[in-house]
Design a protein around this motif. Structure first.
Motif, PDB file in Angstrom:
ATOM      1  N   PRO A  94      33.385  41.301  46.383  1.00 49.65           N
ATOM      2  CA  PRO A  94      34.118  40.081  46.718  1.00 49.65           C
ATOM      3  C   PRO A  94      33.378  38.850  46.192  1.00 49.65           C
ATOM      4  CG  PRO A  94      33.765  41.452  48.666  1.00 49.65           C
ATOM      5  CD  PRO A  94      32.942  42.037  47.558  1.00 49.65           C
ATOM      6  N   PRO A 104      33.278  34.389  46.448  1.00 50.34           N
ATOM      7  CA  PRO A 104      33.649  33.309  47.372  1.00 50.34           C
ATOM      8  C   PRO A 104      35.105  32.866  47.151  1.00 50.34           C
ATOM      9  CG  PRO A 104      31.500  32.875  46.415  1.00 50.34           C
ATOM     10  CD  PRO A 104      32.072  34.072  45.690  1.00 50.34           C
ATOM     11  N   GLY A 105      35.805  32.658  48.263  1.00 52.71           N
ATOM     12  CA  GLY A 105      37.184  32.200  48.194  1.00 52.71           C
ATOM     13  C   GLY A 105      38.223  33.306  48.199  1.00 52.71           C
ATOM     14  N   GLU A 106      37.795  34.540  47.987  1.00 51.41           N
ATOM     15  CA  GLU A 106      38.751  35.651  48.019  1.00 51.41           C
ATOM     16  C   GLU A 106      38.923  36.083  49.461  1.00 51.41           C
ATOM     17  OE1 GLU A 106      38.286  37.717  43.695  1.00 51.41           O
ATOM     18  OE2 GLU A 106      36.751  38.204  45.177  1.00 51.41           O
ATOM     19  N   SER A 107      40.170  36.043  49.924  1.00 53.53           N
ATOM     20  CA  SER A 107      40.403  36.296  51.342  1.00 53.53           C
ATOM     21  C   SER A 107      40.953  37.686  51.635  1.00 53.53           C
ATOM     22  CB  SER A 107      41.347  35.231  51.914  1.00 53.53           C
ATOM     23  OG  SER A 107      42.579  35.263  51.217  1.00 53.53           O
ATOM     24  N   THR A 108      41.426  38.389  50.617  1.00 51.81           N
ATOM     25  CA  THR A 108      42.001  39.711  50.882  1.00 51.81           C
ATOM     26  C   THR A 108      41.429  40.748  49.920  1.00 51.81           C
ATOM     27  OG1 THR A 108      43.887  39.509  49.356  1.00 51.81           O
ATOM     28  CG2 THR A 108      44.185  38.619  51.605  1.00 51.81           C
ATOM     29  N   TYR A 109      41.503  41.985  50.342  1.00 50.24           N
ATOM     30  CA  TYR A 109      41.091  43.084  49.467  1.00 50.24           C
ATOM     31  C   TYR A 109      41.947  43.098  48.205  1.00 50.24           C
ATOM     32  CZ  TYR A 109      39.009  44.855  53.831  1.00 50.24           C
ATOM     33  OH  TYR A 109      38.316  45.003  55.010  1.00 50.24           O
ATOM     34  N   ASP A 111      43.282  40.558  46.642  1.00 49.91           N
ATOM     35  CA  ASP A 111      42.808  39.519  45.718  1.00 49.91           C
ATOM     36  C   ASP A 111      41.609  40.011  44.915  1.00 49.91           C
ATOM     37  OD1 ASP A 111      44.707  37.719  46.701  1.00 49.91           O
ATOM     38  OD2 ASP A 111      43.277  36.681  48.004  1.00 49.91           O
TER      39      ASP A 111
END
Length: 161
Positions: A47, A49-54, A56
């Motif tokens: 992951p 920074p800024g990625e909120s979902t798997y 994404d």
């Protein structure tokens, strides 16, 4: 030595997710394997920074590593890694390949990976992840049929794309 265990339920609260990888299926039912020299792996990674979902994470990593777009990913499960320091999770997802572009260098390291399509049973062997990997490939094949509606018989032979 690290221990790996496969689970099909949600990642427990408090267990950090350090990686997200995808079993990505072509319309003929074969799964895409990323090839780097003699090493085989699934597209995916860490992951940012800024990625909120798997989803994404998987979409970004898939495009960066194998220059492909994917359909909406579906959660498959996670592999718990006990490395003797602090346990963590590696999430696995399943999706269809929506569009495959010409190979291009990964912006993270400049390498251009080869892309191999194989029947799902062969993926478990190539990944060389032992029992856990075979369980994951089996779960992915079942999800490809049930969730993605892909064929499960008379699959073409492996081929590079």
């Amino acid at each position: 030595m690290a221990r790996f265990r496969w689970f099909t339920h949600s990642v427990p609260d408090g267990l950090p997710v350090r990686q997200v990888y995808g079993f990505l299926f072509a319309s003929d039912g074969r799964v895409l394997i990323r090839v780097d020299g003699a090493k085989h792996s699934l597209p995916g990674g860490r992951p940012e920074p800024g990625e909120s979902t798997y989803a994404d994470i998987l979409r970004r990593e898939t495009y960066e590593e194998v220059t492909a777009d994917i359909s909406e990913p579906h959660y498959l499960g996670y592999q718990r890694v006990d490395d003797g320091i602090a346990p963590y999770a590696q999430v696995r997802m399943v999706a269809s390949l929506a569009k495959v572009y010409p190979p291009a260098p990964d912006p993270d390291n400049g390498r251009t990976y080869r892309r191999l399509l194989v029947p799902p049973g062969r993926a478990g062997e190539l990944l060389n992840w032992g029992v856990s990997g075979r369980k994951q490939a089996s779960a992915a094949a079942a999800a490809a049929i049930a969730v993605l509606g892909l064929p499960h018989h008379d699959l073409p032979a492996p081929s590079y794309i």
